[in-house]
Design a protein around this motif. Sequence first.
Motif, PDB file in Angstrom:
ATOM      1  N   LEU B 188       0.774  -1.197   0.082  1.00  0.00           N
ATOM      2  CA  LEU B 188      -0.039   0.020  -0.022  1.00  0.00           C
ATOM      3  C   LEU B 188       0.854   1.288  -0.024  1.00  0.00           C
ATOM      4  N   ARG B 189       1.809   1.332   0.801  1.00  0.00           N
ATOM      5  CA  ARG B 189       2.643   2.342   1.034  1.00  0.00           C
ATOM      6  C   ARG B 189       3.617   2.765  -0.228  1.00  0.00           C
ATOM      7  N   LEU B 190       4.111   1.656  -0.956  1.00  0.00           N
ATOM      8  CA  LEU B 190       4.696   1.652  -2.094  1.00  0.00           C
ATOM      9  C   LEU B 190       3.872   2.374  -3.194  1.00  0.00           C
ATOM     10  N   THR B 191       2.742   1.695  -3.401  1.00  0.00           N
ATOM     11  CA  THR B 191       1.792   2.143  -4.298  1.00  0.00           C
ATOM     12  C   THR B 191       1.282   3.436  -4.150  1.00  0.00           C
ATOM     13  N   ARG B 192       0.961   4.034  -2.942  1.00  0.00           N
ATOM     14  CA  ARG B 192       0.620   5.173  -2.838  1.00  0.00           C
ATOM     15  C   ARG B 192       1.627   6.221  -2.869  1.00  0.00           C
ATOM     16  N   HIS B 221      -3.046   5.527 -17.538  1.00  0.00           N
ATOM     17  CA  HIS B 221      -1.985   6.219 -17.613  1.00  0.00           C
ATOM     18  C   HIS B 221      -0.805   6.267 -16.279  1.00  0.00           C
ATOM     19  N   ALA B 222      -1.633   6.454 -15.378  1.00  0.00           N
ATOM     20  CA  ALA B 222      -0.781   6.576 -14.094  1.00  0.00           C
ATOM     21  C   ALA B 222      -0.349   5.109 -13.494  1.00  0.00           C
ATOM     22  N   LEU B 223      -1.163   4.006 -13.309  1.00  0.00           N
ATOM     23  CA  LEU B 223      -0.920   2.860 -12.748  1.00  0.00           C
ATOM     24  C   LEU B 223       0.205   2.187 -13.609  1.00  0.00           C
ATOM     25  N   LYS B 224       0.093   2.378 -14.896  1.00  0.00           N
ATOM     26  CA  LYS B 224       1.025   1.579 -15.539  1.00  0.00           C
ATOM     27  C   LYS B 224       2.518   2.110 -15.140  1.00  0.00           C
ATOM     28  N   ASN B 225       2.554   3.353 -15.219  1.00  0.00           N
ATOM     29  CA  ASN B 225       3.696   3.808 -14.833  1.00  0.00           C
ATOM     30  C   ASN B 225       4.109   3.449 -13.151  1.00  0.00           C
ATOM     31  N   ALA B 226       3.331   3.539 -12.330  1.00  0.00           N
ATOM     32  CA  ALA B 226       3.584   3.446 -10.782  1.00  0.00           C
ATOM     33  C   ALA B 226       3.827   1.976 -10.586  1.00  0.00           C
ATOM     34  N   ILE B 227       3.454   1.193 -11.612  1.00  0.00           N
ATOM     35  CA  ILE B 227       3.279  -0.300 -11.248  1.00  0.00           C
ATOM     36  C   ILE B 227       4.693  -1.151 -10.919  1.00  0.00           C
ATOM     37  N   ILE B 228       5.714  -0.359 -11.254  1.00  0.00           N
ATOM     38  CA  ILE B 228       7.068  -0.749 -11.557  1.00  0.00           C
ATOM     39  C   ILE B 228       7.539  -1.370  -9.913  1.00  0.00           C
ATOM     40  N   ALA B 229       7.425  -0.169  -9.188  1.00  0.00           N
ATOM     41  CA  ALA B 229       7.935  -0.481  -7.754  1.00  0.00           C
ATOM     42  C   ALA B 229       7.169  -1.605  -6.842  1.00  0.00           C
ATOM     43  N   PRO B 230       5.855  -1.383  -6.826  1.00  0.00           N
ATOM     44  CA  PRO B 230       5.040  -2.407  -6.236  1.00  0.00           C
ATOM     45  C   PRO B 230       5.313  -3.804  -6.963  1.00  0.00           C
ATOM     46  N   ASP B 292      15.294  -9.389  -8.805  1.00  0.00           N
ATOM     47  CA  ASP B 292      16.399  -8.530  -9.416  1.00  0.00           C
ATOM     48  C   ASP B 292      16.320  -8.419 -10.904  1.00  0.00           C
ATOM     49  N   VAL B 293      16.238  -9.677 -11.480  1.00  0.00           N
ATOM     50  CA  VAL B 293      16.387  -9.877 -13.077  1.00  0.00           C
ATOM     51  C   VAL B 293      15.254  -9.428 -13.367  1.00  0.00           C
ATOM     52  N   LEU B 294      14.053  -9.403 -12.939  1.00  0.00           N
ATOM     53  CA  LEU B 294      12.779  -9.226 -13.497  1.00  0.00           C
ATOM     54  C   LEU B 294      12.698  -7.437 -13.461  1.00  0.00           C
ATOM     55  N   TYR B 295      13.128  -6.765 -12.378  1.00  0.00           N
ATOM     56  CA  TYR B 295      13.445  -5.454 -12.408  1.00  0.00           C
ATOM     57  C   TYR B 295      14.024  -4.767 -13.511  1.00  0.00           C
ATOM     58  N   ALA B 296      15.387  -5.629 -13.769  1.00  0.00           N
ATOM     59  CA  ALA B 296      16.156  -5.120 -14.804  1.00  0.00           C
ATOM     60  C   ALA B 296      15.644  -5.314 -16.230  1.00  0.00           C
ATOM     61  N   VAL B 297      14.702  -6.327 -16.482  1.00  0.00           N
ATOM     62  CA  VAL B 297      14.105  -6.446 -17.548  1.00  0.00           C
ATOM     63  C   VAL B 297      13.028  -5.430 -17.964  1.00  0.00           C
ATOM     64  N   ILE B 298      12.345  -5.082 -16.513  1.00  0.00           N
ATOM     65  CA  ILE B 298      11.071  -4.131 -16.833  1.00  0.00           C
ATOM     66  C   ILE B 298      11.936  -2.753 -16.983  1.00  0.00           C
ATOM     67  N   ASP B 299      12.633  -2.399 -15.964  1.00  0.00           N
ATOM     68  CA  ASP B 299      13.400  -0.975 -16.011  1.00  0.00           C
ATOM     69  C   ASP B 299      14.968  -0.898 -16.395  1.00  0.00           C
ATOM     70  N   PRO B 300      15.168  -0.667 -17.538  1.00  0.00           N
ATOM     71  CA  PRO B 300      16.461  -0.754 -18.081  1.00  0.00           C
ATOM     72  C   PRO B 300      17.441   0.193 -17.235  1.00  0.00           C
ATOM     73  N   ARG B 301      16.933   1.077 -16.771  1.00  0.00           N
ATOM     74  CA  ARG B 301      17.925   2.278 -15.898  1.00  0.00           C
ATOM     75  C   ARG B 301      18.841   1.372 -14.947  1.00  0.00           C
ATOM     76  N   ILE B 302      17.993   0.201 -14.314  1.00  0.00           N
ATOM     77  CA  ILE B 302      18.659  -0.470 -13.363  1.00  0.00           C
ATOM     78  C   ILE B 302      20.034  -1.217 -13.472  1.00  0.00           C
ATOM     79  N   ARG B 303      19.915  -1.664 -14.884  1.00  0.00           N
ATOM     80  CA  ARG B 303      21.256  -2.225 -15.227  1.00  0.00           C
ATOM     81  C   ARG B 303      22.306  -1.406 -15.616  1.00  0.00           C
ATOM     82  N   LEU B 304      22.354  -0.185 -15.511  1.00  0.00           N
ATOM     83  CA  LEU B 304      23.369   0.712 -15.505  1.00  0.00           C
ATOM     84  C   LEU B 304      24.202   0.919 -14.470  1.00  0.00           C
TER      85      LEU B 304
END
Lengths: 302, 305
Positions: B188-192, B221-230, B292-304
Motif C-alpha cells: 500500500l505504502r509503495l503504491t501510494r 496512464h498513471a498505474l501503468k507507470n507507477a506499478i514498477i516499484a510495487p 532483481d532480474v525481473l526489475y532489470a528487464v522491466i526497467d532498463p535504468r537499473i542495469r546501468l
Amino acid sequence: MTITSEIIKPIDDVSKGRLQTAYGWFRTYPVLPVAIIVILLIAVAFAELITSHDPERANTLDDNEIAPFWDSKGSTEYILGTDHLGRDVLARIIYGTRISLLVGVSVLVVGGVVGTSIGIISGYFGGNVDEVLMRLVDMTLAVPFILVALVVAIILGNSLTIIVILLVMFFWTAFARQIRAETLQLKTMDYVAFSRISGASDIRIMYKHILPGVFSTLIVISTLTIGTVILVESILSFLGVGVPGPTPTWGAMIADGRNYLTTGWWIAFFPGIALLLTVLAFNFLGDWLRDTFDPKLRQLVR
Amino acid sequence: MAKYIGRRLLYSVAVLFVTSIIVFGLSRAAGDPRHIFLTEYSTQADWDAWGKQYGLDKPFIIQYIIWMGNAARGDFGTSLRDHVNARLVIQERIPATLQLTVGSFIMAIVVGLPLGVMSAVKRGTLWDYIGRTWALLGQALPPYWLGVMLVLLFAVVLDWLPSGRKGDWTHYVLPAVTLGWGAASGMLRLTRSAMLEVLDSEYVKLARAKGVGMNGIIWKHALKNAIIAPLTYSGLLLGGLLTGTVITETVFSWPGLGRLAVTAVFNNDFPVLTGVVLLVTVIYLTVNLMTDVLYAVIDPRIRLT
C-alpha cells in the motif's frame, strides 16, 4: 508513511482560545509520542516504586487468572489482572519495559557505532573499499534473520548478550547505508578539501569533519530504528528464543497468554498494547525528527 | 544484462555460502555429533568407525565440504526426534507453508494495490485515511500479537472461524490475514507514493488537459507507470513472507516449515533445523534473484548502475 508531514504551523494569534493553542501545539510537536516515551523511561527507572508486586512470583497460590479491576470478578489489587501463575500483569509489563528498552538502546549504540564507522569509511574512501563494504550490507540483508536466530539459540542458548549481538549483526546495516550516502555528499564540501590541503590525515577528516556532519542523520535513524529493534526482540521472545524466563518480556507474556485466551484474554492483550504504543511512539518521534532536522533524508528513506 | 545477472548470481551464492558456514560452524561448535549418536556403551572402535564413515576425523574445511555435498543431495542427516531422514520430515511440511504463503501473498496484493491507488487518488478523504492508518499499523503491529488478537476476536468471542491447524478454507483466513497484513501495508505504502509521484507528472497533466476521463488517467496512464516499484516489491515480499511463516505458523499451530523449525529448536533436532534453514535460504535467495532480474528487464535504468 507519515502523518506528521501534514503539519501546519500554528499562527501566533492572541485572539485564539487556549484550547486552540493547545491543539496547535499538539499538531506541531510530537506531544503524545514524547509523553509515551517519558512514561516508558519512568517505568524503566522506578519500576520498584510504581508497583509493589513481584513480576516473577505470585503473591499467593490461588490468585491466578484474576480479571482486570473493572471486571466484576476483578480487584483493584491487580489493576490489569493476573496471569495463569498469579503474577500481576501490570507489574510484568512495567518490568518488561526494562528488557525492551535495554535491548533497543544497546543494539542501537553498538550497531550505531559499527554502522556509522563502516558507512563513513565506505563513503569516504570509495572504490574497492566501498564496493566490498556495501556488498557486505547487501549480503547481511539477504540472510533470513529469524531462522539464523533460531540456529544460534539452539547452539549457544539464549541470553541477553547473545540477543543483543545477534540484533547488532543485523541492524548495523540500517546505519551503514544512510551514513555512506551522507558521507558521499559531505566529502565534496570545500571545508573538507581545505582541511586536506592543510595536511589533515584521513582519520582526522573523518572524525572532525564528516562525523559531526552526519550526526543529525544518526539521531534520526536511531529513533526510526529503535521501534523495529524492540519489535524483533519481542518476536524472538515470543518464539521462545529471547531473554529466558522468568524475567518478564512482552513477547514471552503474549506467548504465555496465547494458551489462556478463553479464560484470560487480558494476559496476551495488554503486553501487545504496550508494545504497539512503544513502537508507534518511537516511529512518530523519528518521523518528526526527520522532517524537522533532516528533510533531505526523506528522499533516502523509502 | 548478462553481466548484471552474473553479478547478482554471484552474490546469492556468496550469501548461501556465508549462511551455510554459520549454520555448519555453529553445529560443530555445539560439539562432536558422535556425542549425540553414540551411547555410553559404544567402544573406542565404534567411535573411530563413525569418525571415518562421516569424515569427522578430517579437518574442518573437508568436513564442511562433505556436509554441503550431502545437503545439496537433500541429505541433512537423521531427525533426532522422528528417527527418519530429516528430508522426509521436511518434505511433508512444504505444501502447508506454500499454501499459506501464496494465500497471504494474494491478500497483500488484492488489498494493498487498490487501497494504495485509492489512497493516492482520493488524497485527504476517508480512503486516504484508511490507507495511511493501515500503512502505519502495518509497521508497528507485532505480527504474532495481531494473530493472537484475531484468534481472540474471531475464534473465541465471535466463534466464526477456527483458531488454527489445517482444514477446510475457513482455516486459511486468520493465518493468511496475519501473515499478509504487514505485506499489504508495505504494498500500500509503495503504491501510494508511486501513484502520487506519477499523478503529479507532466504527461498526466497533459492527458487531463486533453480531456481524458479520470478513470482512464488512473488505470491507463498513471498505474501503468507507477506499478514498477510495487511489482518488484512483490518479489521481495514473497521471500519475506516465507520467513514470516515462522511466526504465523507458531501462532496457529500450522503444520508447515516455520513451525517445524521452532519445534526443532526445542527438541534440539539439529538435522531438521539445518535442513529447513538451508532450504528456506535457497528459496529466499532464488526469489530475490528472480526479482532483481525481473526489475532489470522491466526497467532498463537499473542495469546501468
